[in-house]
Design a protein around this motif. Structure first.
Motif, mmCIF file in Angstrom:
data_model
loop_
_atom_site.group_PDB
_atom_site.id
_atom_site.type_symbol
_atom_site.label_atom_id
_atom_site.label_comp_id
_atom_site.label_asym_id
_atom_site.label_seq_id
_atom_site.Cartn_x
_atom_site.Cartn_y
_atom_site.Cartn_z
ATOM 1 N N PRO A 287 106.411 15.951 74.982
ATOM 2 C CA PRO A 287 107.778 15.907 74.440
ATOM 3 C C PRO A 287 108.553 17.216 74.651
ATOM 4 C CG PRO A 287 106.238 14.953 72.884
ATOM 5 C CD PRO A 287 105.422 15.540 73.991
ATOM 6 N N LYS A 288 107.860 18.369 74.581
ATOM 7 C CA LYS A 288 108.585 19.641 74.730
ATOM 8 C C LYS A 288 109.177 19.785 76.145
ATOM 9 C CE LYS A 288 104.667 22.509 76.070
ATOM 10 N NZ LYS A 288 103.905 23.689 75.851
ATOM 11 N N LEU A 289 108.516 19.213 77.160
ATOM 12 C CA LEU A 289 109.075 19.281 78.509
ATOM 13 C C LEU A 289 110.199 18.267 78.698
ATOM 14 C CD1 LEU A 289 105.880 19.794 80.718
ATOM 15 C CD2 LEU A 289 107.574 21.498 80.024
ATOM 16 N N VAL A 290 110.050 17.107 78.114
ATOM 17 C CA VAL A 290 111.093 16.087 78.202
ATOM 18 C C VAL A 290 112.354 16.587 77.513
ATOM 19 C CG1 VAL A 290 111.754 13.748 77.526
ATOM 20 C CG2 VAL A 290 109.455 14.190 78.380
ATOM 21 N N ALA A 291 112.191 17.232 76.354
ATOM 22 C CA ALA A 291 113.325 17.733 75.583
ATOM 23 C C ALA A 291 114.090 18.811 76.340
ATOM 24 C CB ALA A 291 112.854 18.269 74.231
ATOM 25 N N ARG A 292 113.409 19.567 77.179
ATOM 26 C CA ARG A 292 114.063 20.643 77.928
ATOM 27 C C ARG A 292 114.827 20.122 79.134
ATOM 28 N NH1 ARG A 292 110.078 25.441 79.077
ATOM 29 N NH2 ARG A 292 111.975 26.247 80.006
ATOM 30 N N ASP A 293 114.686 18.836 79.459
ATOM 31 C CA ASP A 293 115.357 18.235 80.602
ATOM 32 C C ASP A 293 115.110 19.077 81.851
ATOM 33 O OD1 ASP A 293 116.834 16.280 81.899
ATOM 34 O OD2 ASP A 293 118.699 17.416 81.686
ATOM 35 N N THR A 294 113.850 19.273 82.146
ATOM 36 C CA THR A 294 113.424 20.115 83.252
ATOM 37 C C THR A 294 112.703 19.285 84.299
ATOM 38 O OG1 THR A 294 112.181 22.115 83.773
ATOM 39 C CG2 THR A 294 111.236 20.664 82.126
ATOM 40 N N THR A 295 112.452 19.881 85.444
ATOM 41 C CA THR A 295 111.634 19.219 86.456
ATOM 42 C C THR A 295 110.181 19.424 86.072
ATOM 43 O OG1 THR A 295 113.284 19.680 88.155
ATOM 44 C CG2 THR A 295 111.086 19.073 88.901
ATOM 45 N N ILE A 296 109.480 18.336 85.823
ATOM 46 C CA ILE A 296 108.103 18.411 85.360
ATOM 47 C C ILE A 296 107.173 18.403 86.561
ATOM 48 C CG2 ILE A 296 106.315 17.266 83.994
ATOM 49 C CD1 ILE A 296 108.612 16.197 82.215
ATOM 50 N N ASP B 124 110.064 27.106 84.557
ATOM 51 C CA ASP B 124 109.655 27.985 83.456
ATOM 52 C C ASP B 124 110.188 29.394 83.679
ATOM 53 O OD1 ASP B 124 107.861 29.769 81.795
ATOM 54 O OD2 ASP B 124 107.079 27.787 81.258
ATOM 55 N N PRO B 125 110.709 30.049 82.616
ATOM 56 C CA PRO B 125 111.212 31.418 82.766
ATOM 57 C C PRO B 125 110.111 32.422 83.117
ATOM 58 C CG PRO B 125 111.591 30.593 80.525
ATOM 59 C CD PRO B 125 110.947 29.505 81.301
ATOM 60 N N ASP B 126 108.864 32.112 82.770
ATOM 61 C CA ASP B 126 107.735 32.988 83.089
ATOM 62 C C ASP B 126 107.348 32.762 84.558
ATOM 63 O OD1 ASP B 126 105.128 33.995 83.544
ATOM 64 O OD2 ASP B 126 104.616 33.789 81.424
ATOM 65 N N ARG C 123 105.535 29.607 86.497
ATOM 66 C CA ARG C 123 106.305 28.877 87.500
ATOM 67 C C ARG C 123 105.553 28.807 88.834
ATOM 68 N NH1 ARG C 123 110.655 31.667 86.678
ATOM 69 N NH2 ARG C 123 110.505 32.945 88.533
ATOM 70 N N GLN C 124 104.875 29.885 89.207
ATOM 71 C CA GLN C 124 104.139 29.913 90.465
ATOM 72 C C GLN C 124 102.907 29.000 90.426
ATOM 73 O OE1 GLN C 124 103.366 34.060 91.217
ATOM 74 N NE2 GLN C 124 105.375 34.379 92.144
ATOM 75 N N GLN C 125 102.364 28.750 89.255
ATOM 76 C CA GLN C 125 101.199 27.872 89.117
ATOM 77 C C GLN C 125 101.586 26.406 88.997
ATOM 78 O OE1 GLN C 125 97.954 28.460 89.462
ATOM 79 N NE2 GLN C 125 98.629 30.476 90.108
ATOM 80 N N CYS C 126 102.889 26.125 88.987
ATOM 81 C CA CYS C 126 103.387 24.766 88.782
ATOM 82 C C CYS C 126 103.899 24.203 90.106
ATOM 83 C CB CYS C 126 104.502 24.803 87.737
ATOM 84 S SG CYS C 126 104.987 23.208 87.103
#
Length: 135
Positions: free
Chosen positions: A21-30, A44-46, A50-53
Motif C-alpha cells: 500500500p505504501k508504494l501504491v499511495a505514492r503513485d510511483t513506478t513500482i 526512491d529518493p535514496d 533506486r539503483q537496486q530497483c
C-alpha cells in the motif's frame, strides 16, 4: 516495459501479491529489488535503493490480475519476449528432473516457441500430448 541494455538480475521468486500500500499511495513506478526480489520504488529518493530497483520485465513481475502483455495479448516484441521468458523459466524449473522424453519435449518447445514463434502454453500442451507416456 522492456529496456534495451538493462541489467537483468533476477533475485528471489516472484514478488508478493498485491503491491505494498505504501508504494501504491505514492503513485510511483513500482519495480523489483535486484537483491531481495521484493517490490520497490524506482523513483526512491535514496540513490542506493533506486539503483537496486529494476523495472518489471514481464507478467511474472506483476501481482495476479495486473494487466500486462502475454498470452491473449496483441503481440509485438514485448509479447514475444514474454513467451521466450516462459520457455526459459520452464527449462529452469524442470532442469535435472526425471521427466520422460525430456530431450524430445525441450526440442519440441524450442522449435515451437523460438522458431515458429508460438505461444508457450500452447506449445507446452502440444508437447505434453505428443510425448507423454502411454498407459
Amino acid at each position: 516495459m522492456l529496456t534495451a541494455g538493462m541489467s537483468v538480475a533476477l533475485a528471489g521468486s516472484k514478488p508478493p501479491d498485491p503491491y505494498p500500500p505504501k508504494l501504491v499511495a505514492r503513485d510511483t513506478t513500482i519495480g523489483i529489488n535486484k537483491q531481495t526480489g521484493e517490490y520497490c520504488d524506482t523513483d526512491d529518493p535514496d540513490e542506493q535503493k533506486r539503483q537496486q530497483c529494476r523495472l518489471p520485465l514481464d507478467c511474472e513481475d506483476y501481482p495476479a490480475g495486473h494487466p500486462c502483455l502475454g498470452e491473449d495479448s496483441y503481440g509485438g516484441d514485448d509479447n514475444r519476449m514474454f513467451e521466450l521468458n516462459q520457455l526459459k523459466r520452464w527449462k529452469e524449473r524442470t532442469a535435472g528432473k526425471d521427466i520422460n522424453n525430456y530431450e524430445k519435449i525441450v526440442a519440441y518447445l524450442d522449435k515451437c516457441v523460438k522458431e515458429k514463434k508460438g505461444i508457450f502454453a500452447e506449445c507446452n500442451r502440444e508437447a505434453s500430448d505428443k510425448y507423454s507416456p502411454s498407459f
